[in-house]
Design a protein around this motif. Sequence first.
Motif, PDB file in Angstrom:
ATOM      1  N   PRO A 120       0.807  -1.233   0.000  1.00  0.00           N
ATOM      2  CA  PRO A 120       0.000   0.000   0.000  1.00  0.00           C
ATOM      3  C   PRO A 120       0.835   1.276   0.000  1.00  0.00           C
ATOM      4  O   PRO A 120       0.339   2.334  -0.360  1.00  0.00           O
ATOM      5  CB  PRO A 120      -0.835  -0.123   1.276  1.00  0.00           C
ATOM      6  CG  PRO A 120      -0.111  -1.095   2.128  1.00  0.00           C
ATOM      7  CD  PRO A 120       0.617  -2.023   1.204  1.00  0.00           C
ATOM      8  N   GLU A 121       2.099   1.166   0.345  1.00  0.00           N
ATOM      9  CA  GLU A 121       2.957   2.348   0.416  1.00  0.00           C
ATOM     10  C   GLU A 121       3.571   2.717  -0.933  1.00  0.00           C
ATOM     11  O   GLU A 121       4.162   3.784  -1.078  1.00  0.00           O
ATOM     12  CB  GLU A 121       4.078   2.117   1.431  1.00  0.00           C
ATOM     13  CG  GLU A 121       5.173   1.159   0.980  1.00  0.00           C
ATOM     14  CD  GLU A 121       4.802  -0.324   0.855  1.00  0.00           C
ATOM     15  OE1 GLU A 121       5.549  -1.073   0.214  1.00  0.00           O
ATOM     16  OE2 GLU A 121       3.747  -0.731   1.388  1.00  0.00           O
ATOM     17  N   LEU A 122       3.443   1.881  -1.939  1.00  0.00           N
ATOM     18  CA  LEU A 122       4.055   2.105  -3.245  1.00  0.00           C
ATOM     19  C   LEU A 122       3.447   3.341  -3.899  1.00  0.00           C
ATOM     20  O   LEU A 122       2.258   3.372  -4.192  1.00  0.00           O
ATOM     21  CB  LEU A 122       3.830   0.879  -4.132  1.00  0.00           C
ATOM     22  CG  LEU A 122       4.561   0.815  -5.453  1.00  0.00           C
ATOM     23  CD1 LEU A 122       6.069   0.762  -5.236  1.00  0.00           C
ATOM     24  CD2 LEU A 122       4.109  -0.402  -6.229  1.00  0.00           C
ATOM     25  N   GLU A 123       4.259   4.398  -4.085  1.00  0.00           N
ATOM     26  CA  GLU A 123       3.739   5.652  -4.638  1.00  0.00           C
ATOM     27  C   GLU A 123       4.608   6.267  -5.721  1.00  0.00           C
ATOM     28  O   GLU A 123       4.122   7.062  -6.511  1.00  0.00           O
ATOM     29  CB  GLU A 123       3.546   6.689  -3.528  1.00  0.00           C
ATOM     30  CG  GLU A 123       2.385   6.402  -2.629  1.00  0.00           C
ATOM     31  CD  GLU A 123       2.137   7.523  -1.638  1.00  0.00           C
ATOM     32  OE1 GLU A 123       2.966   8.449  -1.560  1.00  0.00           O
ATOM     33  OE2 GLU A 123       1.120   7.464  -0.957  1.00  0.00           O
ATOM     34  N   GLY A 124       5.884   5.969  -5.760  1.00  0.00           N
ATOM     35  CA  GLY A 124       6.766   6.602  -6.734  1.00  0.00           C
ATOM     36  C   GLY A 124       6.473   6.134  -8.146  1.00  0.00           C
ATOM     37  O   GLY A 124       6.246   4.948  -8.380  1.00  0.00           O
ATOM     38  N   GLU A 130       7.584  -0.038 -12.654  1.00  0.00           N
ATOM     39  CA  GLU A 130       8.295  -1.317 -12.551  1.00  0.00           C
ATOM     40  C   GLU A 130       7.363  -2.416 -12.040  1.00  0.00           C
ATOM     41  O   GLU A 130       7.423  -3.550 -12.516  1.00  0.00           O
ATOM     42  CB  GLU A 130       9.508  -1.177 -11.635  1.00  0.00           C
ATOM     43  CG  GLU A 130      10.636  -0.392 -12.265  1.00  0.00           C
ATOM     44  CD  GLU A 130      11.816  -0.161 -11.325  1.00  0.00           C
ATOM     45  OE1 GLU A 130      11.843  -0.744 -10.224  1.00  0.00           O
ATOM     46  OE2 GLU A 130      12.703   0.622 -11.704  1.00  0.00           O
ATOM     47  N   ALA A 131       6.494  -2.074 -11.093  1.00  0.00           N
ATOM     48  CA  ALA A 131       5.574  -3.068 -10.539  1.00  0.00           C
ATOM     49  C   ALA A 131       4.538  -3.514 -11.568  1.00  0.00           C
ATOM     50  O   ALA A 131       4.064  -4.646 -11.522  1.00  0.00           O
ATOM     51  CB  ALA A 131       4.888  -2.505  -9.295  1.00  0.00           C
ATOM     52  N   ILE A 145      -2.331   5.807 -16.355  1.00  0.00           N
ATOM     53  CA  ILE A 145      -2.407   4.538 -15.626  1.00  0.00           C
ATOM     54  C   ILE A 145      -1.702   4.679 -14.286  1.00  0.00           C
ATOM     55  O   ILE A 145      -2.224   4.256 -13.252  1.00  0.00           O
ATOM     56  CB  ILE A 145      -1.816   3.385 -16.466  1.00  0.00           C
ATOM     57  CG1 ILE A 145      -2.704   3.113 -17.678  1.00  0.00           C
ATOM     58  CG2 ILE A 145      -1.634   2.124 -15.623  1.00  0.00           C
ATOM     59  CD1 ILE A 145      -2.104   2.169 -18.704  1.00  0.00           C
ATOM     60  N   VAL A 146      -0.527   5.293 -14.281  1.00  0.00           N
ATOM     61  CA  VAL A 146       0.203   5.521 -13.030  1.00  0.00           C
ATOM     62  C   VAL A 146      -0.606   6.435 -12.116  1.00  0.00           C
ATOM     63  O   VAL A 146      -0.737   6.169 -10.915  1.00  0.00           O
ATOM     64  CB  VAL A 146       1.609   6.093 -13.302  1.00  0.00           C
ATOM     65  CG1 VAL A 146       2.287   6.526 -12.005  1.00  0.00           C
ATOM     66  CG2 VAL A 146       2.464   5.048 -14.027  1.00  0.00           C
TER      67      VAL A 146
END
Length: 167
Positions: A120-124, A130-131, A145-146
């Motif tokens: 849940p912390e993925l923000e960059g 990459e994910a 999309i990002v």
Amino acid sequence: MPEGTIRFTLNGRFVELPVAHHRLLRDFIREELGLTGTKGACEDGMCGSCTVHLDGLAVKSCLLLAVEADGHEITTIEGMARGDELHPIQQAFIDNFGFQCGYCTPGFIMTAAALIWDHPELEGEREIREALVGNICRCTGYTRIVASYVDAARRMRDLDGKDGSDG
């Protein structure tokens, strides 16, 4: 062709049906169960348009046989909504115009959901790109999309703080 019977949960509903042992999960979902949100494009697991959740994990249904779903829980894009109310991740993609033709969108949403639940912390932007590398969109430059992903993650964190749900 040899057949077997598979029993699994699909979008919260118990399913028990015969299936040929060589039948792909993607084709079984689309053709036998009539859920066409799960798409097929590349036929070899590279594009992500066939992504579904298998016991909460994002998997490419073109790489799994339907018999491998036996005893598991499968969620498709159709199972994300609650009745007429879209899932917050689906709504974030709509609100941020995270699609053009829409063909790849279900796969992106299913992948995004699993990522948000696990990270849940993925923000960059770089980390998000990459994910999502296992999903391909041939229409966009991924910017929207990002942005959709960032908004979806925020919405899920807000929900988590309110009712303790984790996906």
